[in-house]
Design a protein around this motif. Structure first.
Motif, PDB file in Angstrom:
ATOM      1  N   SER A 446       0.801  -1.229   0.000  1.00 52.70           N
ATOM      2  CA  SER A 446       0.000   0.000   0.000  1.00 52.70           C
ATOM      3  C   SER A 446       0.830   1.274   0.000  1.00 52.70           C
ATOM      4  O   SER A 446       0.575   2.201  -0.779  1.00 52.70           O
ATOM      5  N   LEU A 447       1.842   1.362   0.862  1.00 53.51           N
ATOM      6  CA  LEU A 447       2.673   2.563   0.889  1.00 53.51           C
ATOM      7  C   LEU A 447       3.646   2.596  -0.279  1.00 53.51           C
ATOM      8  O   LEU A 447       3.926   3.658  -0.828  1.00 53.51           O
ATOM      9  N   GLY A 448       4.141   1.441  -0.675  1.00 53.45           N
ATOM     10  CA  GLY A 448       5.023   1.393  -1.834  1.00 53.45           C
ATOM     11  C   GLY A 448       4.347   1.938  -3.081  1.00 53.45           C
ATOM     12  O   GLY A 448       4.937   2.708  -3.851  1.00 53.45           O
ATOM     13  N   LEU A 449       3.085   1.598  -3.271  1.00 55.45           N
ATOM     14  CA  LEU A 449       2.343   2.064  -4.442  1.00 55.45           C
ATOM     15  C   LEU A 449       2.116   3.567  -4.401  1.00 55.45           C
ATOM     16  O   LEU A 449       2.005   4.214  -5.452  1.00 55.45           O
ATOM     17  N   ARG A 450       2.037   4.145  -3.202  1.00 55.44           N
ATOM     18  CA  ARG A 450       1.870   5.597  -3.112  1.00 55.44           C
ATOM     19  C   ARG A 450       3.093   6.320  -3.676  1.00 55.44           C
ATOM     20  O   ARG A 450       3.005   7.462  -4.126  1.00 55.44           O
ATOM     21  N   ALA A 451       4.240   5.639  -3.637  1.00 57.35           N
ATOM     22  CA  ALA A 451       5.460   6.203  -4.209  1.00 57.35           C
ATOM     23  C   ALA A 451       5.747   5.620  -5.588  1.00 57.35           C
ATOM     24  O   ALA A 451       6.885   5.709  -6.075  1.00 57.35           O
ATOM     25  N   GLY A 452       4.745   5.011  -6.211  1.00 55.26           N
ATOM     26  CA  GLY A 452       4.921   4.460  -7.545  1.00 55.26           C
ATOM     27  C   GLY A 452       5.873   3.284  -7.609  1.00 55.26           C
ATOM     28  O   GLY A 452       6.405   2.957  -8.672  1.00 55.26           O
ATOM     29  N   TRP A 453       6.081   2.639  -6.470  1.00 58.28           N
ATOM     30  CA  TRP A 453       7.008   1.498  -6.387  1.00 58.28           C
ATOM     31  C   TRP A 453       6.201   0.230  -6.608  1.00 58.28           C
ATOM     32  O   TRP A 453       5.654  -0.352  -5.675  1.00 58.28           O
ATOM     33  N   ALA A 454       6.115  -0.199  -7.837  1.00 58.42           N
ATOM     34  CA  ALA A 454       5.230  -1.298  -8.224  1.00 58.42           C
ATOM     35  C   ALA A 454       5.790  -2.653  -7.818  1.00 58.42           C
ATOM     36  O   ALA A 454       6.999  -2.809  -7.593  1.00 58.42           O
ATOM     37  N   LYS A 455       4.903  -3.617  -7.749  1.00 57.14           N
ATOM     38  CA  LYS A 455       5.309  -4.985  -7.442  1.00 57.14           C
ATOM     39  C   LYS A 455       6.330  -5.457  -8.469  1.00 57.14           C
ATOM     40  O   LYS A 455       6.146  -5.279  -9.674  1.00 57.14           O
TER      41      LYS A 455
END
Length: 527
Positions: A446-455
Motif C-alpha cells: 500500500s505505501l510502496g504504491l503511493r510512491a509508484g514502487w510497483a510490485k
C-alpha cells in the motif's frame, strides 16, 4: 483518521512516547476502595481525536487512552519494552511454526459487574472486531478464533504470524463482557448496534469505568470496584480536550496535572517550579518519498542516482536541531525503540560532495521537483511546513530545485493514496510495535504504491522483506528486518528523516507517568 492514512494517525499535536517505568499488571487484591485513591482526582489534558469508546470501532489515539483504562487485553507490554509481550488476562504459547497461538485465562479477572472473564468473552470480543470490519479489523486479518474450553482460546493463522503476540495488546482488542454487550445490541458482525451503549456504559475488566463521556469535551472515569490488578492512585480521572497553548496554561495554573500535547517551544521554562518536563522520542517516523513511476516522477525522482543525491543532500543534524531535544534520526523506517530497528545507515548520511556527484550522474538538468505535504498537521508539535522548507533549502545547496506544494490533509491524502504526487514529506505511526507493520513500504504494497514502487520493481528488497516476514525468533527477526531496511535504504524511494522529540509536562506532584507507543499513557499507572 485511520490506518489507511498513516498507521496510527493524529489530529493536531500528538505526544506519543515510550514507557519510562514498569507497567504492573499483576493480580494482587484490589484496594481501590481505600480513601487514599478514591478521593483523589487526576486531570489530564490532551488534544482529542476521539470518535468512540467501543474497542471494536476505536482506532484513534484518544480512543486508545480511553479503552486502555476501561478494558484489559489478553496480552500487554511491561514498561518500555515493547519487544516482549507479557500476560494480562492470559498466558500464551506459540506453536513452533508460528501459526497457532494458545491463550490460557487465569480465571481471576472480573468485569465491572462482578462476572468472571471467560473464553466465551474472548471469542466474542475478537470475532466482533473482525465482523465489524471497522478500522481495527485488519489487526486480526487471516486469524481464526476458537474456544477450546472455558479458559482456553486458540488463534490460528494460515501462514506464520509471529507478530500476533505484539498485536494483541492493542486496546482495540480489549475483552468485552459478552453477555452484557449482547443484551445491548452486540453481535459478531456488522449487524452490531452496541456502540451507543458502549459510549455510555463500559463493559470491561479494566481499572476504570465510564462516569461520563463526550467526544468533544471530556471523558470522566471512576474506579471499577471489581478490578483485580494493582489499585490506581486516583479514584477519578478527567481526560479533557484542550488545545496545546491552553494545556500549558492549565498545567502551570494547577487546574490540570498532565499536559500531553506540548511542543519543544511550549515546554521551555516548564522544567522547574511547580511543573516538570518528560522528554523522549516519539515512535512516529517522518519520511520523504520520491515517486518511482516514470510518468509521475517525470524522469527525475525515479532515477537511482537522484535518490542517492537526495539521501546525501539532506543535513540530518540540522533537521534534528529544528525538531528539538529528544528527536533522533532513524536508521530505517522501523522506529528506534522497536525490534529490528537500525541505529544508523551509511546510505542516509549528509555528504554534499557525494550528493553533487550522484546528481550529475542522474542526468538532472535543474527542472523543478514538486514536493507535497499536508499543511494542517503537526507531529509532536513539528509542522510539515517547517521541515519542507528546511529540506528545500538543503537540496538547493546541492543543485536540486524543489517547489513546495502544501495542501490540507484531506486534499493531500487523495492524491498521495492514488500515487499521483512526485515527491513529498509525510509520517507513519505504528499500528502495533512490531517491524512487520512497516512491510507496507515494500514494492507493490500500500505505501510502496503511493510512491509508484510497483510490485516486482525491486526484487532484492522484496526477497529480503519476504525473509523478514517469515523469520522466527527475536534474534533472527532482528537480523532479517535490519537487512531488509539496509537494502531499502540503498535502492528504495523512502527516506526516513526524523523521529520527533516527545514532550509531556506534569505537575511536580506526579511521581510516575508511563508512556507507551501503543496507548500513549495508561491512566491507571499515573501516580
Amino acid at each position: 483518521m485511520t490506518r489507511s492514512h498513516t498507521g496510527r494517525t493524529i489530529a493536531g499535536v500528538i505526544a506519543v512516547g515510550v514507557a519510562t517505568a514498569l507497567a504492573i499488571t499483576g493480580c494482587s487484591p484490589n484496594t481501590s476502595s481505600s480513601s487514599s485513591s478514591s478521593n483523589k482526582t487526576l486531570v489530564v489534558d490532551q488534544s482529542f481525536d476521539l470518535k468512540t469508546s467501543d474497542p471494536g470501532r476505536a482506532f484513534e489515539l484518544t480512543g486508545s487512552i480511553v479503552d486502555r483504562a476501561l478494558y484489559e487485553t489478553l496480552l500487554t507490554f511491561k514498561g518500555s519494552d515493547v519487544t516482549k509481550p507479557v500476560p494480562q488476562l492470559a498466558t500464551y504459547k506459540e506453536s513452533s511454526d508460528n501459526k497457532t497461538l494458545t491463550l490460557t485465562l487465569d480465571g481471576k479477572h472480573k468485569f465491572s459487574d462482578g462476572t468472571t472473564v471467560t473464553a466465551d468473552d474472548v471469542v466474542f470480543s475478537l470475532k466482533r472486531v473482525q465482523g465489524l470490519k471497522g478500522n481495527p479489523s485488519f489487526l486480526l486479518d487471516g486469524v481464526t478464533v476458537n474456544k477450546v474450553d472455558d479458559k482456553t482460546v486458540t488463534l490460528t493463522s494460515a501462514t506464520p504470524n509471529p507478530a500476533l503476540p505484539f498485536i494483541l495488546p492493542n486496546p482495540s482488542l480489549g475483552i468485552l463482557n459478552s453477555a452484557l454487550v449482547k443484551k445491548n445490541g452486540g453481535a459478531e458482525d456488522d449487524t452490531d448496534k452496541a456502540e451507543a451503549f458502549l459510549n455510555k456504559t463500559s463493559a470491561g475488566s479494566g481499572p476504570y469505568e465510564l462516569e461520563s463521556y463526550n467526544v468533544n469535551t471530556k471523558v470522566v472515569f471512576k474506579l471499577n470496584p471489581h478490578y483485580v490488578g494493582t489499585a490506581p492512585a486516583y479514584g477519578r480521572v478527567v481526560l479533557e480536550n484542550v488545545a496545546g497553548p491552553t494545556q500549558k496554561i492549565n498545567v502551570q495554573a494547577g487546574s490540570s496535572q498532565v499536559a500531553l500535547d506540548l511542543n519543544s517551544d511550549q515546554v521551555q521554562g516548564l522544567d522547574s517550579g511547580s511543573t516538570k518536563v518528560i522528554k523522549g522520542v516519539s515512535p512516529y517516523v517522518i519520511y520523504t518519498w520520491y515517486n518511482q513511476n516514470p510518468t509521475v516522477g517525470a524522469g527525475v525522482t525515479n532515477k537511482a542516482q537522484f535518490l542517492t543525491a537526495v539521501r546525501h543532500g539532506i543535513d540530518y543534524s540540522k533537521i534534528l536541531s529544528i525538531a528539538g531535544a529528544g528527536s533522533t534520526q532513524p536508521g530505517g523506517m522501523v522506529p528506534s525503540m522497536f525490534l529490528g530497528a537500525l541505529s544508523s545507515d551509511p546510505s542516509n548520511t549528509f555528504d554534499a560532495a557525494a550528493a553533487k556527484t550522484a546528481l550529475a550522474a542522474s542526468g538532472y538538468a535543474g527542472q523543478p521537483v514538486k514536493f507535497s505535504y499536508p499543511n494542517d498537521i503537526t507531529v509532536n508539535g513539528l509542522q510539515m511546513q517547517t521541515l519542507a522548507e528546511a529540506i528545500q533549502a538543503q537540496l538547493k545547496d546541492i543543485g536540486i530545485t524543489i517547489t513546495l506544494a502544501p495542501s490540507p490533509i484531506s486534499t493531500f491524502l487523495d492524491a498521495y493514496r492514488a500515487g499521483k504526487l512526485q515527491s513529498g514529506i509525510m509520517y507513519w505511526g505504528p499500528d502495533f510495535p512490531d517491524p512487520s507493520d512497516y512491510l507496507v513500504f515494500n514494492p507493490g504494497e500500500s505505501l510502496g504504491l503511493r510512491a509508484g514502487w510497483a510490485k516486482g520493481a525491486d526484487p532484492a528488497v522484496t526477497t529480503l522483506a519476504d525473509a523478514a516476514a517469515s523469520a522466527v525468533g527475536s534474534a533472527d527477526r532482528t537480523k532479517a528486518y535490519q537487512a531488509w531496511q539496509t537494502q531499502a535504504n540503498a535502492t528504495g524511494p523512502f527516506l526516513p528523516v526524523v523521529q520527533p522529540g516527545q514532550y509531556v509536562v506534569t505537575a511536580t506532584s506526579i511521581k510516575q507517568l508511563l508512556l507507551n507507543p501503543v496507548w500513549t499513557v495508561d491512566l491507571a499507572e499515573i501516580k
